[in-house]
Motif scaffolding. Sequence first.
Motif, PDB file in Angstrom:
ATOM      1  N   THR A  31       0.848  -1.199   0.000  1.00  9.31           N
ATOM      2  CA  THR A  31       0.000   0.000   0.000  1.00  9.31           C
ATOM      3  C   THR A  31       0.882   1.246   0.000  1.00  9.31           C
ATOM      4  O   THR A  31       1.852   1.310   0.764  1.00  9.31           O
ATOM      5  CB  THR A  31      -0.908   0.017   1.239  1.00  9.31           C
ATOM      6  N   SER A  33       0.748   5.525   0.122  1.00 13.09           N
ATOM      7  CA  SER A  33       0.005   6.771   0.338  1.00 13.09           C
ATOM      8  C   SER A  33       0.913   7.941  -0.005  1.00 13.09           C
ATOM      9  O   SER A  33       2.114   7.891   0.265  1.00 13.09           O
ATOM     10  CB  SER A  33      -0.457   6.887   1.793  1.00 13.09           C
ATOM     11  N   GLN A  48      -4.322   7.322  -1.624  1.00 17.14           N
ATOM     12  CA  GLN A  48      -3.746   6.033  -1.260  1.00 17.14           C
ATOM     13  C   GLN A  48      -4.036   5.014  -2.349  1.00 17.14           C
ATOM     14  O   GLN A  48      -5.153   4.960  -2.881  1.00 17.14           O
ATOM     15  CB  GLN A  48      -4.340   5.554   0.067  1.00 17.14           C
ATOM     16  N   TYR A  50      -3.863   0.869  -3.432  1.00 14.24           N
ATOM     17  CA  TYR A  50      -3.783  -0.529  -3.002  1.00 14.24           C
ATOM     18  C   TYR A  50      -4.345  -1.380  -4.125  1.00 14.24           C
ATOM     19  O   TYR A  50      -5.391  -1.050  -4.686  1.00 14.24           O
ATOM     20  CB  TYR A  50      -4.572  -0.735  -1.705  1.00 14.24           C
ATOM     21  N   ARG A  55      -7.764   4.125  -3.408  1.00  7.80           N
ATOM     22  CA  ARG A  55      -8.717   3.665  -2.399  1.00  7.80           C
ATOM     23  C   ARG A  55      -9.285   4.799  -1.560  1.00  7.80           C
ATOM     24  O   ARG A  55     -10.409   4.735  -1.107  1.00  7.80           O
ATOM     25  CB  ARG A  55      -8.027   2.651  -1.474  1.00  7.80           C
ATOM     26  N   GLN A  56      -8.469   5.782  -1.290  1.00 11.67           N
ATOM     27  CA  GLN A  56      -8.898   6.932  -0.499  1.00 11.67           C
ATOM     28  C   GLN A  56      -8.304   8.171  -1.135  1.00 11.67           C
ATOM     29  O   GLN A  56      -7.229   8.104  -1.750  1.00 11.67           O
ATOM     30  CB  GLN A  56      -8.381   6.842   0.949  1.00 11.67           C
ATOM     31  N   LEU A  97      -4.953  -2.479   3.898  1.00 14.00           N
ATOM     32  CA  LEU A  97      -5.784  -1.285   4.037  1.00 14.00           C
ATOM     33  C   LEU A  97      -6.070  -0.935   5.493  1.00 14.00           C
ATOM     34  O   LEU A  97      -6.714   0.069   5.763  1.00 14.00           O
ATOM     35  CB  LEU A  97      -7.098  -1.467   3.280  1.00 14.00           C
ATOM     36  N   LYS A  99      -5.255   0.394   9.299  1.00 18.77           N
ATOM     37  CA  LYS A  99      -4.519   1.601   9.671  1.00 18.77           C
ATOM     38  C   LYS A  99      -3.214   1.203  10.340  1.00 18.77           C
ATOM     39  O   LYS A  99      -3.046   1.327  11.549  1.00 18.77           O
ATOM     40  CB  LYS A  99      -5.400   2.462  10.580  1.00 18.77           C
TER      41      LYS A  99
ATOM     42  N   ASN B  97      -9.808   5.043   5.878  1.00 21.60           N
ATOM     43  CA  ASN B  97      -8.458   4.510   6.016  1.00 21.60           C
ATOM     44  C   ASN B  97      -7.431   5.553   5.615  1.00 21.60           C
ATOM     45  O   ASN B  97      -6.644   5.341   4.687  1.00 21.60           O
ATOM     46  CB  ASN B  97      -8.315   3.244   5.167  1.00 21.60           C
ATOM     47  N   LYS B  98      -7.477   6.728   6.271  1.00 19.28           N
ATOM     48  CA  LYS B  98      -6.467   7.746   6.014  1.00 19.28           C
ATOM     49  C   LYS B  98      -6.205   8.506   7.304  1.00 19.28           C
ATOM     50  O   LYS B  98      -7.066   8.560   8.188  1.00 19.28           O
ATOM     51  CB  LYS B  98      -6.897   8.702   4.910  1.00 19.28           C
TER      52      LYS B  98
END
Lengths: 113, 111
Positions: A31, A33, A48, A50, A55-56, A97, A99, B97-98
Amino acid sequence: DAGVTQSPTHLIKTRGQQVTLRCSPKSGHDTVSWYQQALGQGPQFIFQYYEEEERQRGNFPDRFSGHQFPNYSSELNVNALLLGDSALYLCASSVGLAKNIQYFGAGTRLSVL
Amino acid sequence: GQQVMQIPQYQHVQEGEDFTTYCNSSTTLSNIQWYKQRPGGHPVFLIQLVKSGEVKKQKRLTFQFGEAKKNSSLHITATQTTDVGTYFCAGALYNFNKFYFGSGTKLNVKP
Protein backbone atom coordinates in the motif's frame (compact mmCIF):
# COMPACT_ATOMS: atom_id res chain seq x y z
CA ASP A 1 16.21 -4.50 3.14
CA ALA A 2 15.56 -1.25 1.30
CA GLY A 3 13.20 1.21 2.88
CA VAL A 4 10.89 3.50 0.96
CA THR A 5 12.71 5.16 -1.92
CA GLN A 6 11.56 8.25 -3.79
CA SER A 7 12.87 9.95 -6.90
CA PRO A 8 13.90 12.53 -7.76
CA THR A 9 15.04 14.19 -4.51
CA HIS A 10 14.67 17.69 -5.88
CA LEU A 11 12.81 19.15 -8.83
CA ILE A 12 12.34 22.63 -10.23
CA LYS A 13 9.44 23.33 -12.59
CA THR A 14 7.65 26.38 -13.94
CA ARG A 15 3.96 27.19 -13.69
CA GLY A 16 1.77 25.22 -16.07
CA GLN A 17 4.20 22.34 -16.44
CA GLN A 18 3.53 18.75 -15.45
CA VAL A 19 5.54 16.60 -13.06
CA THR A 20 5.82 12.90 -12.20
CA LEU A 21 7.19 11.70 -8.87
CA ARG A 22 8.07 8.09 -8.16
CA CYS A 23 7.99 5.86 -5.10
CA SER A 24 9.13 2.32 -4.37
CA PRO A 25 7.61 0.93 -1.18
CA LYS A 26 9.42 -0.93 1.56
CA SER A 27 9.91 -4.61 0.83
CA GLY A 28 6.79 -6.57 1.77
CA HIS A 29 4.52 -3.52 1.65
CA ASP A 30 1.66 -3.31 -0.83
CA THR A 31 0.00 0.00 0.00
CA VAL A 32 1.29 3.43 -0.94
CA SER A 33 0.00 6.77 0.34
CA TRP A 34 1.09 10.18 -0.92
CA TYR A 35 1.29 13.31 1.20
CA GLN A 36 2.05 16.96 0.52
CA GLN A 37 3.97 18.81 3.21
CA ALA A 38 4.20 22.57 2.90
CA LEU A 39 6.95 24.34 4.82
CA GLY A 40 6.20 24.41 8.53
CA GLN A 41 3.05 22.30 8.18
CA GLY A 42 2.05 18.73 8.78
CA PRO A 43 1.73 16.27 5.91
CA GLN A 44 -1.60 16.51 4.07
CA PHE A 45 -3.05 13.27 2.67
CA ILE A 46 -3.37 13.26 -1.14
CA PHE A 47 -4.43 9.69 -1.92
CA GLN A 48 -3.75 6.03 -1.26
CA TYR A 49 -3.20 3.14 -3.65
CA TYR A 50 -3.78 -0.53 -3.00
CA GLU A 51 -4.08 -3.32 -5.56
CA GLU A 52 -3.43 -0.78 -8.29
CA GLU A 53 -6.53 1.23 -7.39
CA GLU A 54 -7.03 4.56 -5.69
CA ARG A 55 -8.72 3.66 -2.40
CA GLN A 56 -8.90 6.93 -0.50
CA ARG A 57 -8.49 10.54 -1.56
CA GLY A 58 -7.87 13.73 0.34
CA ASN A 59 -9.04 17.22 -0.54
CA PHE A 60 -6.88 17.71 -3.62
CA PRO A 61 -8.00 18.73 -7.13
CA ASP A 62 -8.05 16.40 -10.12
CA ARG A 63 -4.75 17.89 -11.26
CA PHE A 64 -3.27 15.41 -8.80
CA SER A 65 -3.43 11.87 -10.10
CA GLY A 66 -1.58 8.68 -9.45
CA HIS A 67 -0.90 5.16 -10.43
CA GLN A 68 0.26 1.96 -8.79
CA PHE A 69 2.08 -0.73 -10.71
CA PRO A 70 1.92 -4.53 -10.24
CA ASN A 71 5.21 -4.41 -8.31
CA TYR A 72 3.50 -2.01 -5.82
CA SER A 73 5.58 1.01 -6.85
CA SER A 74 3.65 4.20 -7.44
CA GLU A 75 3.70 7.48 -9.30
CA LEU A 76 2.22 10.85 -8.42
CA ASN A 77 1.41 13.14 -11.34
CA VAL A 78 0.59 16.80 -11.02
CA ASN A 79 -0.66 18.74 -14.06
CA ALA A 80 -0.83 22.48 -14.69
CA LEU A 81 1.51 23.27 -11.81
CA LEU A 82 0.77 26.27 -9.62
CA LEU A 83 3.15 28.20 -7.39
CA GLY A 84 1.23 26.81 -4.42
CA ASP A 85 2.18 23.27 -5.40
CA SER A 86 5.72 23.93 -4.14
CA ALA A 87 6.20 21.53 -1.24
CA LEU A 88 7.82 18.34 -0.02
CA TYR A 89 5.98 15.33 -1.45
CA LEU A 90 6.17 12.30 0.77
CA CYS A 91 5.40 8.72 -0.04
CA ALA A 92 4.50 6.32 2.75
CA SER A 93 4.16 2.57 2.45
CA SER A 94 2.27 0.14 4.64
CA VAL A 95 0.67 -3.29 4.58
CA GLY A 96 -2.93 -3.70 3.50
CA LEU A 97 -5.78 -1.29 4.04
CA ALA A 98 -5.83 -1.43 7.83
CA LYS A 99 -4.52 1.60 9.67
CA ASN A 100 -1.05 0.22 10.03
CA ILE A 101 2.34 1.76 10.60
CA GLN A 102 3.44 3.96 7.72
CA TYR A 103 7.05 4.14 6.65
CA PHE A 104 7.94 7.37 4.92
CA GLY A 105 10.46 7.99 2.17
CA ALA A 106 12.82 10.95 2.22
CA GLY A 107 10.51 12.87 -0.09
CA THR A 108 10.78 14.91 -3.27
CA ARG A 109 11.23 18.65 -2.85
CA LEU A 110 9.27 20.34 -5.66
CA SER A 111 9.79 24.01 -6.40
CA VAL A 112 7.45 25.72 -8.86
CA LEU A 113 8.73 29.02 -10.24
CA GLY B 1 -11.21 22.30 8.06
CA GLN B 2 -8.34 20.83 9.99
CA GLN B 3 -9.37 17.56 11.58
CA VAL B 4 -6.59 17.30 14.16
CA MET B 5 -5.26 20.25 16.14
CA GLN B 6 -1.89 20.19 17.86
CA ILE B 7 -0.40 22.54 20.44
CA PRO B 8 1.90 24.19 21.11
CA GLN B 9 3.35 25.14 17.74
CA TYR B 10 6.83 25.69 19.21
CA GLN B 11 8.54 24.73 22.45
CA HIS B 12 11.99 25.83 23.56
CA VAL B 13 13.39 24.02 26.59
CA GLN B 14 16.66 23.74 28.43
CA GLU B 15 18.27 20.33 28.27
CA GLY B 16 16.94 18.25 31.16
CA GLU B 17 13.53 19.93 31.25
CA ASP B 18 10.35 18.06 30.37
CA PHE B 19 8.27 18.58 27.22
CA THR B 20 4.65 17.84 26.35
CA THR B 21 2.70 18.21 23.11
CA TYR B 22 -1.07 17.81 22.84
CA CYS B 23 -3.30 16.62 20.04
CA ASN B 24 -7.07 17.20 19.86
CA SER B 25 -9.77 16.08 17.49
CA SER B 26 -13.40 17.20 17.29
CA THR B 27 -14.31 13.67 16.19
CA THR B 28 -13.67 10.32 17.86
CA LEU B 29 -10.58 8.69 16.43
CA SER B 30 -10.16 5.01 15.71
CA ASN B 31 -6.45 5.24 16.45
CA ILE B 32 -3.65 7.74 16.62
CA GLN B 33 -0.02 7.62 15.59
CA TRP B 34 2.93 9.79 16.60
CA TYR B 35 5.84 10.68 14.35
CA LYS B 36 9.10 12.59 14.74
CA GLN B 37 10.62 14.59 11.90
CA ARG B 38 14.17 15.84 12.30
CA PRO B 39 15.14 19.08 10.51
CA GLY B 40 15.49 18.32 6.80
CA GLY B 41 14.24 14.78 7.32
CA HIS B 42 11.07 12.79 6.91
CA PRO B 43 8.50 11.61 9.47
CA VAL B 44 9.59 8.57 11.43
CA PHE B 45 6.99 6.43 13.19
CA LEU B 46 7.18 6.43 17.00
CA ILE B 47 4.04 4.71 18.32
CA GLN B 48 0.43 3.81 17.62
CA LEU B 49 -2.38 3.99 20.21
CA VAL B 50 -5.66 2.20 19.65
CA LYS B 51 -7.48 1.67 22.94
CA SER B 52 -9.36 4.22 25.00
CA GLY B 53 -7.18 5.46 27.88
CA GLU B 54 -4.12 3.65 26.55
CA VAL B 55 -0.71 4.63 27.89
CA LYS B 56 2.54 3.50 26.28
CA LYS B 57 6.12 4.25 27.26
CA GLN B 58 9.32 4.23 25.24
CA LYS B 59 12.25 5.04 27.52
CA ARG B 60 11.80 8.78 28.29
CA LEU B 61 8.69 9.13 26.06
CA THR B 62 5.16 8.59 27.39
CA PHE B 63 2.18 8.51 25.05
CA GLN B 64 -1.46 8.74 26.16
CA PHE B 65 -4.77 8.31 24.35
CA GLY B 66 -7.76 9.96 25.98
CA GLU B 67 -10.74 8.06 27.36
CA ALA B 68 -13.01 9.55 24.68
CA LYS B 69 -10.39 8.87 21.98
CA LYS B 70 -10.47 12.53 20.98
CA ASN B 71 -7.15 13.63 22.41
CA SER B 72 -3.64 12.39 22.90
CA SER B 73 -0.38 13.59 24.36
CA LEU B 74 3.32 12.92 24.10
CA HIS B 75 5.48 13.67 27.12
CA ILE B 76 9.27 13.60 27.09
CA THR B 77 11.05 13.47 30.44
CA ALA B 78 14.46 15.10 30.84
CA THR B 79 14.92 16.24 27.25
CA GLN B 80 18.21 15.75 25.44
CA THR B 81 19.59 17.56 22.39
CA THR B 82 18.85 14.43 20.36
CA ASP B 83 15.12 15.06 20.97
CA VAL B 84 15.22 18.13 18.70
CA GLY B 85 12.71 17.94 15.86
CA THR B 86 9.04 18.32 15.06
CA TYR B 87 6.58 15.91 16.62
CA PHE B 88 3.39 15.13 14.73
CA CYS B 89 0.28 13.30 15.74
CA ALA B 90 -1.79 11.63 13.04
CA GLY B 91 -5.35 10.55 13.76
CA ALA B 92 -7.53 8.18 11.78
CA LEU B 93 -11.31 8.25 11.76
CA TYR B 94 -13.56 5.21 11.79
CA ASN B 95 -14.58 4.10 8.29
CA PHE B 96 -11.81 6.10 6.66
CA ASN B 97 -8.46 4.51 6.02
CA LYS B 98 -6.47 7.75 6.01
CA PHE B 99 -4.59 9.73 8.61
CA TYR B 100 -5.02 13.42 9.42
CA PHE B 101 -1.78 14.95 10.61
CA GLY B 102 -1.62 17.74 13.13
CA SER B 103 0.46 20.80 12.30
CA GLY B 104 3.23 19.57 14.59
CA THR B 105 5.13 20.87 17.61
CA LYS B 106 8.66 21.99 16.91
CA LEU B 107 10.94 21.21 19.86
CA ASN B 108 14.22 23.01 20.37
CA VAL B 109 16.50 21.88 23.19
CA LYS B 110 19.24 24.20 24.41
CA PRO B 111 22.32 22.44 25.82
